[in-house]
Design a protein around this motif. Structure first.
Motif, PDB file in Angstrom:
ATOM      1  N   GLU A  18       0.360  16.342   0.855  1.00  8.95           N
ATOM      2  CA  GLU A  18       0.813  16.283   2.239  1.00  8.95           C
ATOM      3  C   GLU A  18       2.111  17.041   2.466  1.00  8.95           C
ATOM      4  OE1 GLU A  18       1.837  12.968   5.724  1.00  8.95           O
ATOM      5  OE2 GLU A  18       1.067  12.325   3.771  1.00  8.95           O
ATOM      6  N   PHE A  19       3.031  16.972   1.497  1.00  7.77           N
ATOM      7  CA  PHE A  19       4.374  17.498   1.751  1.00  7.77           C
ATOM      8  C   PHE A  19       4.750  18.734   0.930  1.00  7.77           C
ATOM      9  CE2 PHE A  19       4.792  12.897   2.808  1.00  7.77           C
ATOM     10  CZ  PHE A  19       5.001  13.059   4.167  1.00  7.77           C
ATOM     11  N   ALA A  20       4.047  19.006  -0.160  1.00 11.07           N
ATOM     12  CA  ALA A  20       4.437  20.142  -1.001  1.00 11.07           C
ATOM     13  C   ALA A  20       4.012  21.477  -0.406  1.00 11.07           C
ATOM     14  CB  ALA A  20       3.841  19.986  -2.398  1.00 11.07           C
ATOM     15  N   GLY A  21       2.988  21.472   0.434  1.00 15.22           N
ATOM     16  CA  GLY A  21       2.517  22.720   1.011  1.00 15.22           C
ATOM     17  C   GLY A  21       1.591  23.460   0.058  1.00 15.22           C
ATOM     18  N   PRO A  22       1.231  24.703   0.412  1.00 19.24           N
ATOM     19  CA  PRO A  22       0.275  25.476  -0.399  1.00 19.24           C
ATOM     20  C   PRO A  22       0.717  25.672  -1.848  1.00 19.24           C
ATOM     21  CG  PRO A  22       0.612  26.516   1.730  1.00 19.24           C
ATOM     22  CD  PRO A  22       1.653  25.434   1.618  1.00 19.24           C
ATOM     23  N   VAL A  23       2.030  25.705  -2.083  1.00 15.47           N
ATOM     24  CA  VAL A  23       2.517  25.949  -3.439  1.00 15.47           C
ATOM     25  C   VAL A  23       2.374  24.721  -4.329  1.00 15.47           C
ATOM     26  CG1 VAL A  23       4.925  25.213  -3.103  1.00 15.47           C
ATOM     27  CG2 VAL A  23       4.410  27.103  -4.671  1.00 15.47           C
ATOM     28  N   GLY A  24       1.998  23.595  -3.739  1.00 16.43           N
ATOM     29  CA  GLY A  24       1.869  22.363  -4.509  1.00 16.43           C
ATOM     30  C   GLY A  24       0.883  22.482  -5.663  1.00 16.43           C
ATOM     31  N   GLY A  25      -0.213  23.206  -5.440  1.00 18.15           N
ATOM     32  CA  GLY A  25      -1.192  23.390  -6.505  1.00 18.15           C
ATOM     33  C   GLY A  25      -0.610  24.144  -7.692  1.00 18.15           C
ATOM     34  N   MET A  65      -4.544   5.686 -10.453  1.00 13.58           N
ATOM     35  CA  MET A  65      -3.228   5.605  -9.816  1.00 13.58           C
ATOM     36  C   MET A  65      -2.796   6.948  -9.245  1.00 13.58           C
ATOM     37  SD  MET A  65       0.220   6.465 -10.365  1.00 13.58           S
ATOM     38  CE  MET A  65       0.515   6.576 -12.126  1.00 13.58           C
ATOM     39  N   LEU A  66      -3.059   8.023  -9.999  1.00 12.36           N
ATOM     40  CA  LEU A  66      -2.671   9.358  -9.556  1.00 12.36           C
ATOM     41  C   LEU A  66      -3.311   9.725  -8.222  1.00 12.36           C
ATOM     42  CD1 LEU A  66      -2.766  11.509 -12.815  1.00 12.36           C
ATOM     43  CD2 LEU A  66      -0.886  11.407 -11.192  1.00 12.36           C
ATOM     44  N   VAL A  67      -4.604   9.523  -8.132  1.00 12.79           N
ATOM     45  CA  VAL A  67      -5.330   9.897  -6.915  1.00 12.79           C
ATOM     46  C   VAL A  67      -4.956   8.989  -5.748  1.00 12.79           C
ATOM     47  CG1 VAL A  67      -7.629  10.152  -5.898  1.00 12.79           C
ATOM     48  CG2 VAL A  67      -7.223  10.878  -8.242  1.00 12.79           C
ATOM     49  N   ASP A  68      -4.585   7.757  -6.052  1.00 11.75           N
ATOM     50  CA  ASP A  68      -4.278   6.796  -5.002  1.00 11.75           C
ATOM     51  C   ASP A  68      -2.861   6.941  -4.458  1.00 11.75           C
ATOM     52  OD1 ASP A  68      -4.986   4.315  -3.470  1.00 11.75           O
ATOM     53  OD2 ASP A  68      -3.293   3.521  -4.616  1.00 11.75           O
ATOM     54  N   THR A  69      -1.903   7.300  -5.319  1.00  9.53           N
ATOM     55  CA  THR A  69      -0.506   7.244  -4.884  1.00  9.53           C
ATOM     56  C   THR A  69       0.247   8.568  -4.966  1.00  9.53           C
ATOM     57  OG1 THR A  69       0.232   6.563  -7.100  1.00  9.53           O
ATOM     58  CG2 THR A  69      -0.321   4.810  -5.535  1.00  9.53           C
ATOM     59  N   ALA A  73       0.809  -1.222   0.000  1.00  8.19           N
ATOM     60  CA  ALA A  73       0.000   0.000   0.000  1.00  8.19           C
ATOM     61  C   ALA A  73       0.841   1.271   0.000  1.00  8.19           C
ATOM     62  CB  ALA A  73      -0.936  -0.004   1.209  1.00  8.19           C
ATOM     63  N   ASP A  74       1.982   1.253   0.654  1.00  6.63           N
ATOM     64  CA  ASP A  74       2.781   2.483   0.816  1.00  6.63           C
ATOM     65  C   ASP A  74       4.002   2.514  -0.097  1.00  6.63           C
ATOM     66  OD1 ASP A  74       1.171   3.564   2.953  1.00  6.63           O
ATOM     67  OD2 ASP A  74       2.040   2.021   4.245  1.00  6.63           O
ATOM     68  N   ARG A  75       3.897   1.883  -1.259  1.00  9.15           N
ATOM     69  CA  ARG A  75       5.075   1.710  -2.113  1.00  9.15           C
ATOM     70  C   ARG A  75       5.680   3.018  -2.597  1.00  9.15           C
ATOM     71  NH1 ARG A  75       0.555  -0.199  -4.560  1.00  9.15           N
ATOM     72  NH2 ARG A  75      -0.173   0.764  -6.504  1.00  9.15           N
ATOM     73  N   LYS A  76       4.905   4.081  -2.704  1.00 11.25           N
ATOM     74  CA  LYS A  76       5.442   5.345  -3.209  1.00 11.25           C
ATOM     75  C   LYS A  76       5.593   6.406  -2.134  1.00 11.25           C
ATOM     76  CE  LYS A  76       4.030   4.835  -8.001  1.00 11.25           C
ATOM     77  NZ  LYS A  76       3.212   5.353  -9.114  1.00 11.25           N
ATOM     78  N   ARG A  77       5.421   6.037  -0.914  1.00 11.69           N
ATOM     79  CA  ARG A  77       5.569   6.996   0.171  1.00 11.69           C
ATOM     80  C   ARG A  77       7.042   7.324   0.398  1.00 11.69           C
ATOM     81  NH1 ARG A  77       1.695   9.974   2.076  1.00 11.69           N
ATOM     82  NH2 ARG A  77       2.288   9.716   4.243  1.00 11.69           N
ATOM     83  N   SER A  78       7.314   8.580   0.734  1.00 12.49           N
ATOM     84  CA  SER A  78       8.689   9.007   0.977  1.00 12.49           C
ATOM     85  C   SER A  78       9.038   8.987   2.465  1.00 12.49           C
ATOM     86  CB  SER A  78       8.892  10.430   0.432  1.00 12.49           C
ATOM     87  OG  SER A  78       8.031  11.345   1.094  1.00 12.49           O
ATOM     88  N   THR A  79       8.121   8.508   3.298  1.00  9.42           N
ATOM     89  CA  THR A  79       8.296   8.579   4.751  1.00  9.42           C
ATOM     90  C   THR A  79       8.957   7.348   5.364  1.00  9.42           C
ATOM     91  OG1 THR A  79       6.080   7.659   5.081  1.00  9.42           O
ATOM     92  CG2 THR A  79       6.272  10.055   4.969  1.00  9.42           C
ATOM     93  N   GLY A  80       9.113   6.284   4.570  1.00  6.85           N
ATOM     94  CA  GLY A  80       9.667   5.052   5.116  1.00  6.85           C
ATOM     95  C   GLY A  80       8.615   4.079   5.593  1.00  6.85           C
ATOM     96  N   ALA A  81       7.346   4.336   5.260  1.00  9.02           N
ATOM     97  CA  ALA A  81       6.261   3.448   5.679  1.00  9.02           C
ATOM     98  C   ALA A  81       6.370   2.066   5.053  1.00  9.02           C
ATOM     99  CB  ALA A  81       4.913   4.068   5.298  1.00  9.02           C
ATOM    100  N   PRO A 119      -1.843  12.315  -3.123  1.00 12.54           N
ATOM    101  CA  PRO A 119      -1.804  12.425  -1.655  1.00 12.54           C
ATOM    102  C   PRO A 119      -0.428  12.802  -1.122  1.00 12.54           C
ATOM    103  CG  PRO A 119      -3.050  10.494  -2.304  1.00 12.54           C
ATOM    104  CD  PRO A 119      -2.406  11.015  -3.550  1.00 12.54           C
ATOM    105  N   GLU A 120       0.618  12.226  -1.714  1.00  9.79           N
ATOM    106  CA  GLU A 120       1.984  12.555  -1.290  1.00  9.79           C
ATOM    107  C   GLU A 120       2.299  14.017  -1.578  1.00  9.79           C
ATOM    108  OE1 GLU A 120       6.001  10.999  -0.053  1.00  9.79           O
ATOM    109  OE2 GLU A 120       3.946  10.307   0.155  1.00  9.79           O
TER     110      GLU A 120
END
Length: 243
Positions: free
Chosen positions: A218-225, A207-211, A88-96, A214-215
């Protein structure tokens, strides 16, 4: 072999992204921003290089809708099975990934890359050459995927040698998928090609919405958009040049 070659070029960024993180580990914010950019690229590729082409190639919208639904459901079911096996967490950058299973993570990574590779190979049908826009979209979107997943896998304790085997294997499978896409669709009708394009579009959006998104959120902040829009505009510009 032509399809295999272009598939190899498009998926080679998986190895490049992994190497970047191994040489110089990146902060989660940077990884999130790169994921946002890659998400925008893929959204644009889905809209202008898959859905639009599929719609233009068919008289009725049922082919497009059927392909989108089939692709989304197929990826959803496959991803659900892989998640339950520990991927489930294959693309997470947190080490999950430490709580997951290596085999499931590898299978999930391959699952993520197959749809875009098959479609990349299908763009060669008709002798017009590979779609430069789609090739660039595949290459640029694979980069952040590999960077995020590699960062997380390193934190989870995965060795560098295993990571190179993972990404090298995924690169080869993606190249084979592109070759198969060209071979299977070489004599197919326009409706069949459109159906495959729509199928890939549905799978990629799921795939985009699932993986990836969300990353990024969560981590890009307001400028992510804003970075996502930049990725979208970049891919759109490439599609116009390629067209």
């Amino acid at each position: 072999m032509e399809g295999f070659w272009w598939g190899l070029v498009g998926s080679s960024s998986l190895l490049i992204g992994a190497a970047i993180v191994m040489v110089r580990p990146l902060s989660q914010r940077v990884v999130g921003l790169v994921m946002a950019f890659g998400s925008g690229i893929l959204i644009s590729a889905v809209a202008y290089d898959l859905v639009e082409d599929a719609a233009d190639a068919t008289d009725g919208g049922w082919v497009l809708l059927a392909g989108l639904a089939a692709g989304a459901l197929t990826f959803f079911v496959g991803d659900l099975l892989i998640d339950r096996r520990g991927g489930a967490d294959r693309k997470r950058s947190t080490g999950a990934q430490q709580q997951g299973a290596g085999g499931a993570i590898a299978l999930g990574t391959v699952l993520d890359g197959i749809p875009e590779s098959v479609v990349l190979g299908s763009t060669l049908v008709g002798g017009g050459g590979v779609s430069v826009a789609l090739l660039a979209a595949v290459f640029l979107s694979n980069l952040p995927e590999a960077m995020s997943a590699t960062a997380g896998l390193l934190k989870a304790g995965t060795s560098r040698s295993r990571l190179f085997v993972l990404w090298g294997g995924t690169t080869l499978v993606s190249a084979v998928a592109a070759g198969v896409g060209y071979l299977a669709l070489g004599s197919a009708s326009g409706t069949t090609v459109a159906l495959v394009q729509a199928f890939a579009a549905g799978a990629l959006l799921t795939m985009l919405v699932d993986t990836m998104i969300p990353e990024a959120a969560e981590f890009a902040g307001p400028v992510g958009g804003l970075v996502t829009v930049l990725g979208f505009a970049t891919a759109f510009g490439l599609s116009q040049v390629g067209g």
